[in-house]
Design an enzyme around this catalytic site. Structure first.
Site, mmCIF file in Angstrom:
data_model
loop_
_atom_site.group_PDB
_atom_site.id
_atom_site.type_symbol
_atom_site.label_atom_id
_atom_site.label_comp_id
_atom_site.label_asym_id
_atom_site.label_seq_id
_atom_site.Cartn_x
_atom_site.Cartn_y
_atom_site.Cartn_z
ATOM 1 C CD GLU A 1 4.440 12.229 46.510
ATOM 2 O OE1 GLU A 1 3.474 11.536 47.080
ATOM 3 O OE2 GLU A 1 4.921 10.983 45.797
ATOM 4 C CE LYS B 1 5.968 10.332 49.112
ATOM 5 N NZ LYS B 1 5.106 9.923 49.986
HETATM 6 P P1 13P Z 1 6.447 5.376 46.987
HETATM 7 O O1 13P Z 1 7.864 5.499 47.308
HETATM 8 O O2 13P Z 1 6.118 3.734 46.390
HETATM 9 O O3 13P Z 1 7.073 5.847 45.616
HETATM 10 O O4 13P Z 1 5.131 5.992 47.088
HETATM 11 C C1 13P Z 1 5.941 7.540 47.887
HETATM 12 C C2 13P Z 1 3.932 7.882 47.985
HETATM 13 O O5 13P Z 1 3.548 8.210 48.846
HETATM 14 C C3 13P Z 1 3.610 8.424 46.038
HETATM 15 O O6 13P Z 1 2.813 9.271 46.181
#
Ligand code: 13P
Length: 341
Positions: free
Chosen positions: A177, A222
Protein backbone atom coordinates in the site's frame (compact mmCIF):
# COMPACT_ATOMS: atom_id res chain seq x y z
CA UNK A 1 -8.98 -23.35 1.17
CA UNK A 2 -5.69 -23.47 -0.74
CA UNK A 3 -2.64 -22.17 1.11
CA UNK A 4 -0.79 -21.12 -2.07
CA UNK A 5 -0.05 -17.41 -2.18
CA UNK A 6 -1.44 -17.11 -5.72
CA UNK A 7 -4.73 -18.74 -4.75
CA UNK A 8 -5.17 -16.61 -1.63
CA UNK A 9 -4.46 -13.45 -3.65
CA UNK A 10 -6.99 -14.44 -6.33
CA UNK A 11 -9.62 -15.21 -3.65
CA UNK A 12 -9.07 -11.76 -2.10
CA UNK A 13 -10.25 -10.01 -5.27
CA UNK A 14 -12.69 -12.54 -6.75
CA UNK A 15 -16.35 -12.23 -7.74
CA UNK A 16 -17.06 -8.63 -6.89
CA UNK A 17 -15.80 -9.07 -3.35
CA UNK A 18 -13.33 -6.80 -1.62
CA UNK A 19 -11.57 -6.11 1.64
CA UNK A 20 -12.78 -4.46 4.81
CA UNK A 21 -9.96 -2.40 6.33
CA UNK A 22 -10.79 -2.56 10.05
CA UNK A 23 -7.17 -2.17 11.14
CA UNK A 24 -7.31 1.29 12.67
CA UNK A 25 -4.54 1.72 15.23
CA UNK A 26 -5.58 2.47 18.80
CA UNK A 27 -4.97 6.19 18.15
CA UNK A 28 -7.01 6.20 14.92
CA UNK A 29 -10.01 4.27 16.26
CA UNK A 30 -10.06 6.72 19.17
CA UNK A 31 -10.50 9.53 16.65
CA UNK A 32 -13.37 7.65 14.97
CA UNK A 33 -15.05 6.99 18.34
CA UNK A 34 -14.53 10.61 19.40
CA UNK A 35 -16.72 11.58 16.43
CA UNK A 36 -19.67 9.72 18.03
CA UNK A 37 -18.74 10.69 21.60
CA UNK A 38 -17.71 7.16 22.61
CA UNK A 39 -14.77 6.33 24.87
CA UNK A 40 -12.30 3.96 23.16
CA UNK A 41 -12.03 1.05 25.62
CA UNK A 42 -10.92 -2.45 24.65
CA UNK A 43 -14.53 -3.66 25.03
CA UNK A 44 -15.92 -0.81 22.90
CA UNK A 45 -13.44 -1.63 20.13
CA UNK A 46 -14.42 -5.29 20.39
CA UNK A 47 -18.15 -4.52 20.33
CA UNK A 48 -17.83 -2.29 17.29
CA UNK A 49 -15.73 -4.71 15.29
CA UNK A 50 -17.83 -7.68 16.38
CA UNK A 51 -20.89 -5.87 15.04
CA UNK A 52 -19.23 -5.52 11.62
CA UNK A 53 -17.89 -9.07 11.51
CA UNK A 54 -21.22 -10.57 12.52
CA UNK A 55 -22.93 -8.87 9.56
CA UNK A 56 -23.35 -12.25 8.01
CA UNK A 57 -24.90 -11.25 4.67
CA UNK A 58 -22.15 -8.69 4.04
CA UNK A 59 -19.36 -11.00 5.11
CA UNK A 60 -20.57 -13.97 3.07
CA UNK A 61 -21.33 -12.12 -0.15
CA UNK A 62 -19.28 -8.97 -0.39
CA UNK A 63 -16.23 -9.12 1.89
CA UNK A 64 -13.41 -11.44 0.82
CA UNK A 65 -11.12 -10.57 3.72
CA UNK A 66 -10.73 -8.31 6.73
CA UNK A 67 -7.59 -6.39 7.67
CA UNK A 68 -7.30 -6.47 11.46
CA UNK A 69 -5.24 -4.59 13.99
CA UNK A 70 -3.13 -6.91 16.18
CA UNK A 71 -5.45 -6.46 19.17
CA UNK A 72 -8.43 -7.75 17.15
CA UNK A 73 -6.57 -10.75 15.72
CA UNK A 74 -6.27 -12.15 19.24
CA UNK A 75 -9.59 -10.83 20.58
CA UNK A 76 -12.70 -12.83 21.46
CA UNK A 77 -16.33 -11.87 20.85
CA UNK A 78 -18.55 -11.17 23.87
CA UNK A 79 -19.62 -14.87 23.85
CA UNK A 80 -15.98 -16.07 23.82
CA UNK A 81 -15.74 -16.95 20.08
CA UNK A 82 -12.44 -15.75 18.61
CA UNK A 83 -13.19 -12.92 16.17
CA UNK A 84 -10.96 -14.67 13.64
CA UNK A 85 -13.33 -17.66 13.70
CA UNK A 86 -16.31 -15.43 12.95
CA UNK A 87 -14.46 -14.18 9.85
CA UNK A 88 -13.46 -17.67 8.72
CA UNK A 89 -16.91 -19.14 9.35
CA UNK A 90 -18.38 -16.54 7.00
CA UNK A 91 -16.00 -17.72 4.26
CA UNK A 92 -13.81 -14.63 4.52
CA UNK A 93 -10.05 -14.42 5.11
CA UNK A 94 -8.42 -12.80 8.16
CA UNK A 95 -5.53 -10.41 7.52
CA UNK A 96 -3.31 -8.22 9.67
CA UNK A 97 -1.73 -4.77 9.54
CA UNK A 98 1.96 -5.31 10.32
CA UNK A 99 3.62 -1.93 9.94
CA UNK A 100 4.13 0.07 13.11
CA UNK A 101 3.29 3.42 11.60
CA UNK A 102 4.72 6.31 9.58
CA UNK A 103 7.48 8.18 11.47
CA UNK A 104 9.35 11.40 10.53
CA UNK A 105 12.14 10.65 8.05
CA UNK A 106 15.35 12.39 9.18
CA UNK A 107 16.63 15.01 6.68
CA UNK A 108 13.23 15.11 4.93
CA UNK A 109 10.99 17.67 6.67
CA UNK A 110 7.24 16.87 6.49
CA UNK A 111 7.89 13.40 5.04
CA UNK A 112 7.69 9.98 6.67
CA UNK A 113 9.08 6.48 6.52
CA UNK A 114 6.94 3.57 7.61
CA UNK A 115 8.54 1.39 10.28
CA UNK A 116 8.09 -2.19 11.43
CA UNK A 117 10.68 -4.36 9.66
CA UNK A 118 12.71 -5.26 12.76
CA UNK A 119 11.45 -8.55 14.18
CA UNK A 120 8.80 -8.80 11.46
CA UNK A 121 9.63 -12.40 10.47
CA UNK A 122 8.90 -13.59 14.02
CA UNK A 123 5.68 -11.55 14.21
CA UNK A 124 4.50 -12.94 10.85
CA UNK A 125 4.98 -16.51 12.11
CA UNK A 126 2.82 -15.67 15.13
CA UNK A 127 0.13 -14.03 12.95
CA UNK A 128 0.09 -17.01 10.56
CA UNK A 129 -0.44 -19.29 13.54
CA UNK A 130 -3.36 -17.10 14.62
CA UNK A 131 -4.99 -17.50 11.18
CA UNK A 132 -3.82 -14.46 9.18
CA UNK A 133 -3.25 -15.27 5.51
CA UNK A 134 -2.55 -11.79 4.24
CA UNK A 135 -0.94 -8.64 5.64
CA UNK A 136 -0.87 -4.91 5.01
CA UNK A 137 1.87 -2.29 5.10
CA UNK A 138 1.12 1.36 4.32
CA UNK A 139 3.77 3.72 2.99
CA UNK A 140 2.65 7.36 3.05
CA UNK A 141 3.59 9.92 0.42
CA UNK A 142 2.75 13.57 1.09
CA UNK A 143 2.12 15.84 -1.90
CA UNK A 144 2.73 19.54 -2.45
CA UNK A 145 4.42 21.57 -5.17
CA UNK A 146 7.82 20.52 -3.78
CA UNK A 147 6.98 17.13 -2.26
CA UNK A 148 7.48 14.24 -2.42
CA UNK A 149 11.22 13.92 -2.58
CA UNK A 150 12.75 10.97 -4.39
CA UNK A 151 14.58 9.91 -1.21
CA UNK A 152 11.25 9.45 0.56
CA UNK A 153 9.63 7.56 -2.31
CA UNK A 154 12.63 5.26 -2.60
CA UNK A 155 12.88 4.57 1.15
CA UNK A 156 9.18 3.74 1.40
CA UNK A 157 9.21 1.62 -1.75
CA UNK A 158 12.20 -0.31 -0.43
CA UNK A 159 10.49 -0.92 2.92
CA UNK A 160 7.38 -2.15 1.10
CA UNK A 161 9.50 -4.59 -0.89
CA UNK A 162 11.35 -5.85 2.20
CA UNK A 163 8.02 -6.36 3.96
CA UNK A 164 6.56 -8.15 0.93
CA UNK A 165 9.40 -10.68 0.76
CA UNK A 166 9.11 -11.44 4.48
CA UNK A 167 5.36 -12.01 4.09
CA UNK A 168 5.74 -14.34 1.12
CA UNK A 169 8.41 -16.30 2.99
CA UNK A 170 5.88 -16.75 5.84
CA UNK A 171 3.05 -17.93 3.52
CA UNK A 172 1.24 -14.62 3.85
CA UNK A 173 0.04 -12.51 0.89
CA UNK A 174 1.38 -8.95 1.16
CA UNK A 175 -0.93 -6.05 0.43
CA UNK A 176 1.49 -3.40 -0.83
CA UNK A 177 0.00 0.00 0.00
CA UNK A 178 1.76 3.15 -1.21
CA UNK A 179 -0.71 5.90 -0.34
CA UNK A 180 -0.36 9.21 -2.15
CA UNK A 181 -2.22 11.47 0.28
CA UNK A 182 -5.24 13.41 -0.94
CA UNK A 183 -5.93 14.95 2.47
CA UNK A 184 -2.42 15.82 3.66
CA UNK A 185 -1.06 19.35 4.12
CA UNK A 186 -1.66 21.60 2.22
CA UNK A 187 -4.03 19.20 0.38
CA UNK A 188 -4.77 21.64 -2.45
CA UNK A 189 -2.81 19.93 -5.25
CA UNK A 190 -4.29 19.47 -8.70
CA UNK A 191 -5.23 16.15 -10.29
CA UNK A 192 -2.31 16.68 -12.70
CA UNK A 193 0.07 16.71 -9.75
CA UNK A 194 -1.65 13.66 -8.23
CA UNK A 195 -1.24 11.80 -11.51
CA UNK A 196 2.43 12.69 -11.87
CA UNK A 197 3.26 11.70 -8.29
CA UNK A 198 1.21 8.47 -8.33
CA UNK A 199 2.94 7.31 -11.53
CA UNK A 200 6.36 8.10 -10.06
CA UNK A 201 5.55 6.28 -6.82
CA UNK A 202 4.11 3.14 -8.45
CA UNK A 203 6.98 2.91 -10.93
CA UNK A 204 9.46 3.06 -8.05
CA UNK A 205 7.51 0.54 -5.96
CA UNK A 206 7.48 -2.05 -8.75
CA UNK A 207 11.19 -1.52 -9.39
CA UNK A 208 11.92 -2.29 -5.74
CA UNK A 209 9.54 -5.27 -5.72
CA UNK A 210 11.31 -6.61 -8.81
CA UNK A 211 14.79 -6.07 -7.35
CA UNK A 212 13.83 -8.08 -4.25
CA UNK A 213 12.18 -10.84 -6.32
CA UNK A 214 8.71 -10.40 -4.89
CA UNK A 215 6.37 -12.86 -6.56
CA UNK A 216 3.87 -10.57 -8.25
CA UNK A 217 1.27 -13.33 -8.59
CA UNK A 218 1.15 -13.62 -4.81
CA UNK A 219 0.53 -9.99 -3.83
CA UNK A 220 -2.21 -7.36 -3.96
CA UNK A 221 -1.59 -3.68 -4.69
CA UNK A 222 -3.51 -1.16 -2.57
CA UNK A 223 -3.08 2.26 -4.17
CA UNK A 224 -4.82 5.58 -3.82
CA UNK A 225 -6.85 6.77 -6.79
CA UNK A 226 -5.58 9.62 -8.95
CA UNK A 227 -7.60 12.38 -7.39
CA UNK A 228 -7.12 16.07 -6.69
CA UNK A 229 -6.28 17.16 -3.13
CA UNK A 230 -9.18 17.32 -0.69
CA UNK A 231 -9.12 21.11 -0.59
CA UNK A 232 -9.06 21.34 -4.40
CA UNK A 233 -11.63 18.68 -5.31
CA UNK A 234 -13.27 19.37 -8.61
CA UNK A 235 -12.46 16.56 -11.04
CA UNK A 236 -15.52 14.61 -12.18
CA UNK A 237 -15.97 10.88 -11.59
CA UNK A 238 -15.09 9.89 -15.17
CA UNK A 239 -11.84 11.85 -15.13
CA UNK A 240 -10.67 10.29 -11.87
CA UNK A 241 -11.49 6.84 -13.22
CA UNK A 242 -9.71 7.43 -16.55
CA UNK A 243 -6.58 8.94 -15.05
CA UNK A 244 -6.32 6.24 -12.42
CA UNK A 245 -6.60 3.47 -15.02
CA UNK A 246 -4.04 5.23 -17.24
CA UNK A 247 -1.46 5.36 -14.45
CA UNK A 248 -2.13 1.79 -13.34
CA UNK A 249 -1.76 0.49 -16.91
CA UNK A 250 1.58 2.26 -17.20
CA UNK A 251 3.00 0.93 -13.97
CA UNK A 252 1.37 -2.27 -12.66
CA UNK A 253 2.44 -5.54 -14.31
CA UNK A 254 -0.34 -7.83 -15.52
CA UNK A 255 1.02 -10.60 -13.28
CA UNK A 256 -0.47 -8.82 -10.25
CA UNK A 257 -3.88 -10.47 -9.72
CA UNK A 258 -5.66 -7.58 -8.12
CA UNK A 259 -5.72 -3.95 -7.12
CA UNK A 260 -7.79 -3.03 -4.06
CA UNK A 261 -8.10 0.72 -3.53
CA UNK A 262 -8.01 2.64 -0.28
CA UNK A 263 -10.62 5.39 0.12
CA UNK A 264 -8.23 7.96 1.60
CA UNK A 265 -10.73 10.64 2.65
CA UNK A 266 -13.19 10.37 -0.25
CA UNK A 267 -16.83 10.32 0.80
CA UNK A 268 -18.54 6.97 0.92
CA UNK A 269 -20.45 7.60 -2.28
CA UNK A 270 -17.49 9.07 -4.18
CA UNK A 271 -15.35 6.03 -3.39
CA UNK A 272 -18.14 3.75 -4.62
CA UNK A 273 -18.80 5.77 -7.78
CA UNK A 274 -15.11 6.02 -8.75
CA UNK A 275 -14.56 2.28 -8.40
CA UNK A 276 -17.63 1.49 -10.45
CA UNK A 277 -16.60 3.90 -13.22
CA UNK A 278 -13.20 2.21 -13.46
CA UNK A 279 -14.79 -1.20 -13.73
CA UNK A 280 -16.80 -0.19 -16.77
CA UNK A 281 -13.45 -0.26 -18.65
CA UNK A 282 -13.27 -3.82 -19.86
CA UNK A 283 -9.75 -4.50 -21.07
CA UNK A 284 -8.05 -4.59 -17.66
CA UNK A 285 -5.39 -7.18 -16.82
CA UNK A 286 -6.17 -7.19 -13.09
CA UNK A 287 -9.26 -7.22 -10.90
CA UNK A 288 -10.11 -3.81 -9.42
CA UNK A 289 -11.86 -3.81 -6.07
CA UNK A 290 -12.07 -2.04 -2.72
CA UNK A 291 -10.08 -2.21 0.48
CA UNK A 292 -11.87 0.64 2.19
CA UNK A 293 -11.73 1.70 5.80
CA UNK A 294 -13.68 4.92 6.20
CA UNK A 295 -15.76 4.52 3.02
CA UNK A 296 -17.06 1.12 4.20
CA UNK A 297 -17.49 1.96 7.86
CA UNK A 298 -18.63 5.56 8.15
CA UNK A 299 -22.37 4.93 7.79
CA UNK A 300 -22.24 1.87 10.07
CA UNK A 301 -20.35 3.79 12.75
CA UNK A 302 -22.91 6.61 12.67
CA UNK A 303 -25.91 4.23 12.71
CA UNK A 304 -24.45 2.23 15.61
CA UNK A 305 -23.46 5.34 17.56
CA UNK A 306 -21.95 3.22 20.34
CA UNK A 307 -25.32 1.85 21.54
CA UNK A 308 -26.14 -1.87 21.88
CA UNK A 309 -29.73 -1.27 20.73
CA UNK A 310 -28.38 0.05 17.41
CA UNK A 311 -26.38 -3.05 16.45
CA UNK A 312 -28.95 -4.16 13.85
CA UNK A 313 -29.06 -0.64 12.33
CA UNK A 314 -25.25 -0.55 12.17
CA UNK A 315 -25.20 -3.93 10.45
CA UNK A 316 -27.84 -2.84 7.95
CA UNK A 317 -25.79 0.24 7.07
CA UNK A 318 -22.60 -1.79 6.72
CA UNK A 319 -24.32 -4.43 4.58
CA UNK A 320 -25.79 -1.80 2.29
CA UNK A 321 -22.42 -0.12 1.73
CA UNK A 322 -20.64 -3.45 1.22
CA UNK A 323 -23.27 -4.36 -1.36
CA UNK A 324 -22.85 -1.03 -3.18
CA UNK A 325 -19.06 -1.50 -3.21
CA UNK A 326 -19.49 -5.04 -4.50
CA UNK A 327 -21.63 -3.71 -7.37
CA UNK A 328 -18.91 -1.12 -8.00
CA UNK A 329 -16.31 -3.88 -8.18
CA UNK A 330 -18.40 -5.33 -11.01
CA UNK A 331 -18.94 -1.93 -12.65
CA UNK A 332 -22.69 -2.03 -12.06
CA UNK A 333 -23.26 0.47 -9.24
CA UNK A 334 -25.75 3.22 -10.06
CA UNK A 335 -26.58 6.30 -8.05
CA UNK A 336 -30.27 5.42 -7.84
CA UNK A 337 -29.41 2.18 -6.00
CA UNK A 338 -28.20 4.30 -3.10
CA UNK A 339 -31.71 4.95 -1.78
CA UNK A 340 -32.31 1.30 -0.91
CA UNK A 341 -30.82 1.41 2.63
P1 13P B 1 -9.29 4.35 4.14
O1 13P B 1 -10.15 3.62 3.14
O2 13P B 1 -10.08 4.96 5.27
O3 13P B 1 -8.30 5.27 3.51
O4 13P B 1 -8.45 3.23 4.89
C1 13P B 1 -7.87 2.24 4.14
C2 13P B 1 -6.60 1.83 4.77
O5 13P B 1 -6.41 0.69 5.08
C3 13P B 1 -5.57 2.86 4.95
O6 13P B 1 -4.37 2.25 5.32
Amino acid sequence: MSERLEDIAVAMVANGRGLLAADESTATIKKRFDSIGLESTEDARRDYREMLLRSDEAMRNYISGVILYEETLFQKAADGTPLVDIIKNAGSIPGIKVDTGAKPLPHFPSETITEGLDGLAARLAKYYEAGARFAKWRGVIAVSGALPSFGTIKANAHALARYATLCQEAGIVPIVEPEVLMDGTPGDHSIDRAEEVTEWVLRTVFEELGDLRVKLEGMILKPSMVIDGKKARKAPVEEIAERTIKVLKRTVPAAVPGIAFLSGGQSTEEATAHLSAMNTTHDLPWKLTFSYGRALQQEALNAWNGKPENVAAGQRAFTHRAKMCSLAAKGSWKKDLEQAA
